[in-house]
Design an enzyme around this catalytic site. Structure first.
Site, PDB file in Angstrom:
ATOM      1  N   ASP A 181       0.938  -1.124   0.020  1.00  0.00           N
ATOM      2  CA  ASP A 181      -0.024   0.153   0.206  1.00  0.00           C
ATOM      3  C   ASP A 181       0.726   1.227  -0.078  1.00  0.00           C
ATOM      4  O   ASP A 181       1.996   1.087  -0.300  1.00  0.00           O
ATOM      5  CB  ASP A 181      -1.048   0.048   0.998  1.00  0.00           C
ATOM      6  CG  ASP A 181      -2.339   0.284   0.842  1.00  0.00           C
ATOM      7  OD1 ASP A 181      -2.397   1.776   0.493  1.00  0.00           O
ATOM      8  OD2 ASP A 181      -3.203  -0.165   0.917  1.00  0.00           O
ATOM      9  N   HIS A 227      -3.882   6.086   2.898  1.00  0.00           N
ATOM     10  CA  HIS A 227      -4.630   4.821   2.407  1.00  0.00           C
ATOM     11  C   HIS A 227      -4.117   3.728   3.115  1.00  0.00           C
ATOM     12  O   HIS A 227      -4.968   2.759   3.563  1.00  0.00           O
ATOM     13  CB  HIS A 227      -4.444   4.852   0.884  1.00  0.00           C
ATOM     14  CG  HIS A 227      -5.408   3.778   0.470  1.00  0.00           C
ATOM     15  ND1 HIS A 227      -4.937   2.488   0.214  1.00  0.00           N
ATOM     16  CD2 HIS A 227      -6.686   3.607  -0.264  1.00  0.00           C
ATOM     17  CE1 HIS A 227      -6.019   1.575  -0.419  1.00  0.00           C
ATOM     18  NE2 HIS A 227      -6.808   2.529  -0.510  1.00  0.00           N
ATOM     19  N   SER A 396     -11.036  -0.791  -1.364  1.00  0.00           N
ATOM     20  CA  SER A 396     -10.156  -0.834  -0.610  1.00  0.00           C
ATOM     21  C   SER A 396     -10.383  -0.836   0.808  1.00  0.00           C
ATOM     22  O   SER A 396      -9.487  -1.364   1.367  1.00  0.00           O
ATOM     23  CB  SER A 396      -9.394   0.675  -0.747  1.00  0.00           C
ATOM     24  OG  SER A 396      -8.731   0.573  -1.930  1.00  0.00           O
TER      25      SER A 396
END
Length: 821
Positions: A181, A227, A396
């Site tokens: 990520d 994220h 996600s």
């Protein structure tokens, strides 16, 4: 998906390119148009070399432990890459080109000019030259700050994770989870406690626990996007944010910030299988995670990451992937790599269990059963950098719910840990059916919800816990009664599980209830097995005494295709711990004591390999055995090979008008000569130790490895180097023999290696009956034995070659090398 929407659209081109299979008919066709465009722009380009489909990893499941599976997989992948990339690396090294090799996908990233690209495209093992691209990250479909909370988040209760905590005491403890990520804030209050790099007392060791191939924050984890911290919080965060708060986490920063380059994703994928220190060195596959979350992707129908996923699976690593955020009611919108067969793919639902409008929908054009499942992905609150919390939406956010759920399942049911097929079945069977047939399927499975809404409480309830038991026992030496450590023990029945005995010879396996055959194997002993019945909550005993196997002598002779002994070959008896042996001057090898059993004798040609290849021969040892081994020729794509032969030095009298450092002349042959299927009436002889079959002068100033589409092509290279024909030297010819059996000889006599005092004499013999022979006289010292020369033959296209050596001092005085079919 990365940054939740994560439509890595630009990535789709490189993804598609990585699916090339088989070598194109023409070398130029292998070069992707975007690579050509980059070369035309400024003269150089960065590109990837696409090779074969990688190592055969089918035997990984037979390894006795998860660590052994990962280590074996790593070793096989690295060995396969080293073997298949060797020639390419030689070319790149000779050119001084910048490159990076990847063993996990058997590809090489190269920066070079057009001539290098053409040369590499001409290699038979290369099936494509593909552009390096950077894919943009899109923002989450929605993001807003959120207040801290200690209660389980709605998504956790929606999938029943809180019930697994309370009813089964399973929180993911003992399971290592990872993400590829944008990074992680490792000291976030909700993440710091179960970071594997946290050594306590405020001390951290990030080696093997964090990897940043982007160079953004190499020495300690960071997240410059938010994220990655969010997805990790959903997987393993404390304070009610994580599905598996007891799991240990590590991370790889596969995305630079708002983008993920294919280089970073490959490096990160490789690190997952074999974590390294912070410099990317000293890999440790025994420290690989159990689960990896991938909330990124883009494009459809592309398999560029398939090799990495397959490698993870071979090592027992569960691969969770997001379905993508561009569904909007359209079928066939699952993004790659989530649409690949080996990925376990997750779509998103809202708090009511209704599929999110953005969630990618099936079916996949390249796989069945996509998405596999759905999980909460709308307004998910989790951790973000700055030690805060935020609400985001996207597949996600759904994927880490699934990844965390696998950690819960494995901690509650160790019998399923590492068994990816059984794990997927448990997740699929436990899911709550959602009947939506607009993208095909039925209530049990469809292209909208997959197998349904993730219900980890139901999956754990039905997993081998209450209906599972244990089989344990001790493996001993039947003669002495002493325990046998490191024996491989496999239970086969309703499920197949394997382990290894400890120092006391003891083993334990957790198994679904049912009837099993439990078998023990170890070199030096005969196999032992027992039948047991495993009952729910019970313990079955399977003590396995193993009888020592008699030892026998195994010997044989390695011979080439003409029956001649091959000294210096290495013979390894696969399936035994015995060290490899080397054939002696007569080609004989001997293993004095080999336990009875079935093995394979792997022969590796003498180093350097030169004219010989390797072979594999089955050997069954049930008494003293004689197993002669075949040493095959190393043939090129057109069937030509070389072999060491006896020299027949010719007396040459006619002197060619060649002199100096760079000169060439055309010679009419007394008979036509056929090489690699093409016939020639003239040849072109150069001062640099080559016979060019095509043209008098086409750039032989610097010798390079053969099989290179750059000029010169159609080359006979008995000693291609920078040579000078001075007053002491000459280049001569002669025609010998009777019509039908004539030989045309070209001799370089006492030519000097430029810039040195070394001189060499060698001949090329063209036979009217076919074949080409090189022979040598008066060689001494590494320079004269070919330390800077290229030796071999190449076809007219420069694609097919039989290279004897490249810059290796392997030529010998008074020897000959013959090339032919």
């Amino acid at each position: 998906m990365i940054a939740a929407a994560s439509a890595l659209a630009v990535l789709s081109g490189v993804i598609a390119a990585f699916t090339l299979s088989g070598a194109p008919a023409q070398a130029a066709d292998k070069i992707e148009p975007s690579v050509r465009a980059d070369l035309a722009d400024d003269g150089t380009a960065t590109f990837f070399l696409k090779l074969d489909d990688g190592a055969d990893l089918s035997a990984a499941w037979t390894k006795p432990t998860d660590d052994a599976r990962a280590t074996w997989t790593f070793d096989e992948l690295r060995h396969h890459a080293e073997t298949t990339q060797a020639s390419l690396k030689s070319i790149l090294d000779a050119r001084g080109a910048a490159y990076e090799s990847f063993w996990i996908a058997n590809t090489i990233k190269v920066t070079g000019d057009a001539s290098l690209a053409d040369a590499l495209a001409g290699r038979p093992e290369v099936t494509g030259l593909l552009s390096e691209r950077v894919a943009p990250l899109e923002e989450p479909t929605s993001t807003q700050d959120a207040d801290a909370s200690s209660a389980p988040q709605p998504g956790i209760t929606q999938i029943g994770a809180d019930k697994v905590w309370s009813q089964y005491g399973a929180t993911g403890k003992g399971i290592v989870i990872a993400n590829i990520d944008s990074g992680v804030q490792y000291d976030h209050p909700s993440l710091i406690g179960n970071y594997r790099g946290n050594k306590g007392g405020g001390n951290f060791d990030h080696a093997y626990n964090w990897y940043d191939p982007t160079g953004t924050c190499v020495t300690a984890p960071c997240d410059n996007n938010g994220h990655g911290t969010h997805t990790m919080g959903t997987m393993a965060g404390a304070d009610g944010y994580g599905v598996a708060p007891g799991a240990t986490w590590i991370a790889a920063k596969g995305c630079e910030a708002r983008s993920c380059s294919d280089t970073s994703l490959l490096r990160a994928g490789q690190w997952i299988l074999a974590p390294t220190d912070l410099a990317g060195k000293n890999p440790r596959p025994d420290l690989a995670p159990d689960i990896v979350n991938n909330s990124w992707g883009g494009g459809r129908g592309n398999t560029w990451y398939q090799k990495i996923i397959d490698s993870w699976r071979a090592a027992g690593i569960f691969p969770a992937f997001a379905a993508g955020n561009f569904g909007y009611g359209k079928c066939g919108t699952v993004d790659s790599p989530g649409d690949n067969q080996s990925a376990y793919t997750v779509g998103a639902v809202d708090a009511t269990g209704t599929v999110a409008n953005f969630s990618g929908l099936g079916p996949s054009s390249i796989a069945t059963g996509k998405p596999d499942i759905t999980a909460p992905g709308v307004d998910v609150v989790s951790t973000v950098p700055g030690s805060g919390y935020a609400k985001m939406s996207g597949t996600s956010m759904a994927t880490p719910h699934l990844a965390g759920a696998v950690a819960l399942l494995w901690s509650a049911s160790p019998a399923l840990a590492g068994d990816l097929k059984a794990t997927a079945e448990a997740l699929n069977n436990g899911a709550t059916d959602k009947d939506d047939r607009r993208c095909g399927g039925d209530a049990a499975f469809n292209g909208v919800y997959g197998n349904g809404l993730l219900n980890i409480a139901k999956a754990v309830q039905d997993a081998p816990r209450g209906n599972a038991g244990v089989v344990s026992g001790t493996v001993t030496d039947k003669t002495t009664g002493k325990p046998i450590p490191m024996a491989a023990v496999t239970a086969t029945g309703p499920q197949t599980r394997a382990t290894a005995t400890d120092a006391a010879g003891h083993f334990t396996l957790s198994l679904v209830a049912g009837d099993y055959t439990v078998a023990a194997k170890l070199y030096g002993y005969g196999d032992a097995s027992a039948r047991v019945t495993v009952t729910a909550g019970g313990t079955a005993t399977a003590d396995l005494p193993m009888a020592p196997a008699p030892s026998q002598k195994v010997t044989g002779i390695a011979r080439d295709a003409r029956g001649r002994a091959v000294p210096g070959a290495t013979v390894e008896l696969k399936g035994t711990p015995l060290p490899a042996v080397t054939t002696d001057a007569t080609g004989r090898y001997t293993f004095p004591k080999v336990a009875q059993g079935a093995y394979t004798a792997d022969l590796t040609a003498p180093e350097p390999a030169l004219c010989y290849g390797g072979s594999t021969t089955p050997v069954t040892v049930d008494g003293d055995e004689t197993a002669d081994l075949n040493v095959p020729w190393r043939a090129d794509a057109l069937g030509w090979h070389c072999e060491d032969t006896r020299p027949d030095w010719a007396d040459t009298r006619e002197t060619l008008t060649l002199s100096g450092d760079e000169d060439a002349t055309t010679v009419t042959l007394p008979f036509p000569v056929t090489v690699h299927g093409r016939t020639y009436a003239t040849v072109n002889v150069t001062t640099n130790g080559t016979v060019n079959l095509l043209a008098p002068r086409l750039g032989d100033y610097q010798n390079v490895p053969l099989g290179d589409v750059r000029q010169p092509n159609g080359l006979l290279a008995p000693f291609w180097d920078d040579l000078t024909v001075d007053g002491r030297a000459s280049v001569r010819t002669a025609t010998l023999g009777q019509t039908g059996h004539r030989r045309f000889v070209i001799e370089w006599r006492d030519v000097r290696l430029s810039g040195t005092r070394d001189r060499v004499s060698f001949q090329v013999v063209l036979a009217e009956t076919g074949g080409v022979t090189f022979q040598y006289r008066g060689l001494s010292g590494d320079a004269e034995r070919g330390a800077s020369a290229t030796v071999g033959i190449e076809d007219a296209g420069g694609v097919t070659a039989t290279q004897y050596s490249f810059e290796l001092p392997v030529l010998r005085d008074g020897t000959a090398i013959t090339f032919g079919k």
